[in-house]
Write an enzyme that holds these catalytic residues in place. Structure first.
Site, PDB file in Angstrom:
ATOM      1  N   CYS A 283       2.057   3.327  11.272  1.00 20.67           N
ATOM      2  CA  CYS A 283       3.068   3.539  10.225  1.00 20.67           C
ATOM      3  C   CYS A 283       2.714   4.769   9.404  1.00 20.67           C
ATOM      4  O   CYS A 283       3.567   5.638   9.152  1.00 20.67           O
ATOM      5  CB  CYS A 283       3.140   2.334   9.294  1.00 20.67           C
ATOM      6  SG  CYS A 283       3.514   0.755  10.070  1.00 20.67           S
ATOM      7  N   ARG A 284       1.459   4.825   9.001  1.00 16.29           N
ATOM      8  CA  ARG A 284       1.005   5.931   8.150  1.00 16.29           C
ATOM      9  C   ARG A 284       1.047   7.253   8.918  1.00 16.29           C
ATOM     10  O   ARG A 284       1.306   8.312   8.340  1.00 16.29           O
ATOM     11  CB  ARG A 284      -0.417   5.647   7.643  1.00 16.29           C
ATOM     12  CG  ARG A 284      -0.596   4.303   6.919  1.00 16.29           C
ATOM     13  CD  ARG A 284      -0.022   4.311   5.526  1.00 16.29           C
ATOM     14  NE  ARG A 284      -0.756   5.202   4.657  1.00 16.29           N
ATOM     15  CZ  ARG A 284      -1.862   4.858   3.984  1.00 16.29           C
ATOM     16  NH1 ARG A 284      -2.372   3.645   4.109  1.00 16.29           N
ATOM     17  NH2 ARG A 284      -2.446   5.727   3.179  1.00 16.29           N
TER      18      ARG A 284
END
Length: 380
Positions: A283-284
């Site tokens: 996600c990051r």
């Protein structure tokens, strides 16, 4: 005044009953003292709680209230730092994941929580029996693999073949558990762990809903209608309510300042509903691309609505700040029990849905270049 006093007198006994703990966990781990602390994260139905206790000559005690069977994570930190034990020990932290009920439980060990013996919990014993039938949990498999790596000699540490063999063993155990969980659910329709097996199959093993739904429908009615059962039902039907061309289900959660924000607030814009979490590395890793796309199209009617499946608000806010995310962010801080996640049938993050100005879903799970291409087509 007399009427008010009478009302208080009538309800006071019920308030006292509501506050009476219905579970107790008493333990002793060696002879540890401060700064050593025991932590417990647990949830029962919609409530999630975190508690801690400083060890005194190895002893600790937790009490609380649960509505049904609790899912919990217990952590023993000899330094009194919970997060370091969970995230900073390369899978070798003194952490256990257990289920328990409205019971009086004893935990005893001479050295560690991981090796502790549990007594007084019928639910815990049922959990052990479940794991014995379907195989060790993912957490246990990875813990044992990390123990093996830690004990490997210098030659093995440099041997890629050693790591490949270990990885094959880990994957074989995962596949075996995934297959056996479905069989367990089929053969034990009245067991809470049948429901847990199906939930884990979808969320942890990516088993398709059309395989799980018939098994879910054969579970006992109390299990299907339970809070956990209804959450799984939403998840299993998520692919129907989020199909391309349907109206995106509305939801409301709080932003970083505690203000309620709804998907409906953005009608008239293209909206990317981005499910993510502070602890999710993929996600990051997607954040820089999202920042670039947002900068390019936010003035052309494009918006991103970040929906976090975090439970720790501080870590959520820290990730937003560190990644420089400037679009609206919301969460109910229920972790993986996030209501929007269940409605949208998300079995893993990152995941997203692209909604047009009329509120219809026109894309899903668009990452990297696939997202960039879609937005370029729409915005240009």
């Amino acid at each position: 005044m007399k009427i008010k006093l009478l009302i208080i007198a009538v309800i006071a006994p019920f308030l006292g009953m509501a506050q009476t703990p219905n579970f107790t966990i008493t333990g002793k781990i060696g002879n540890l003292n401060a700064p050593a602390k025991m932590y417990i994260d647990y949830n029962s139905e919609e409530e999630g709680k975190l508690d801690s206790a400083t060890l005194v000559n190895g002893a600790f005690k937790f009490t609380g209230n649960i509505a049904g069977i609790a899912n919990s994570r217990m952590t023993l930190s000899r330094e009194g730092i919970r997060d370091k034990e969970i995230y900073g020990t390369k899978g070798l932290g003194d952490v256990v994941y257990v289920n328990f009920g409205k019971e009086k439980i004893q935990i005893n060990s001479a050295d560690s929580l991981y090796n502790a013996k549990w007594t007084g919990s019928k639910v815990y014993n049922e959990m052990l029996a479940f794991d014995q039938q379907v195989g060790p949990t993912v957490m246990t498999v990875h813990h044992n693999a990390n123990v093996a790596i830690n004990r490997a000699n210098p030659e093995q540490q440099k041997d890629t073949a050693y790591f490949k063999t270990l990885d094959k063993q880990v994957q074989a155990l995962r596949i075996s558990r995934g297959q056996k969980m479905l069989l367990f659910a089929k053969n034990n329709p009245n067991s809470y762990f049948a429901l847990q097996a199906l939930s884990e199959s979808v969320s942890g093993y990516g088993v398709k809903p059309d395989i799980v739904l018939p098994l879910f429908n054969k579970l006992s009615e109390p299990l299907r209608l339970s809070y956990t059962g209804q959450g799984l039902y939403k998840l299993l039907n998520g692919h129907i309510v989020t199909a391309i061309g349907v109206n995106a289900p509305n939801f409301t959660q709080q932003d970083v300042n505690g203000k309620s924000v709804s998907l409906a607030d953005f009608k008239g814009k293209y909206v990317l509903i981005e499910f993510w979490a502070s602890w999710c590395s993929p996600c990051r890793a997607e954040s820089p691309n999202l920042l670039k796309q947002y900068a390019s199209f936010k003035d052309k009617g494009f918006e991103i609505l970040g929906v976090s499946v975090d439970s720790d608000k501080a870590k959520w806010l820290e990730a937003i700040k560190k990644d420089g995310l400037t679009w609206p962010q919301i969460s109910d801080l229920k972790g993986w029990d996030n209501e929007a996640r269940k409605v949208y049938g998300i079995s893993g993050v990152p995941a997203n849905f692209l909604v047009n100005p009329e509120g219809k879903i026109i894309g899903s799970h668009l990452m990297g270049e696939a997202l960039n291409k879609k937005l370029a087509e729409l915005m240009n």
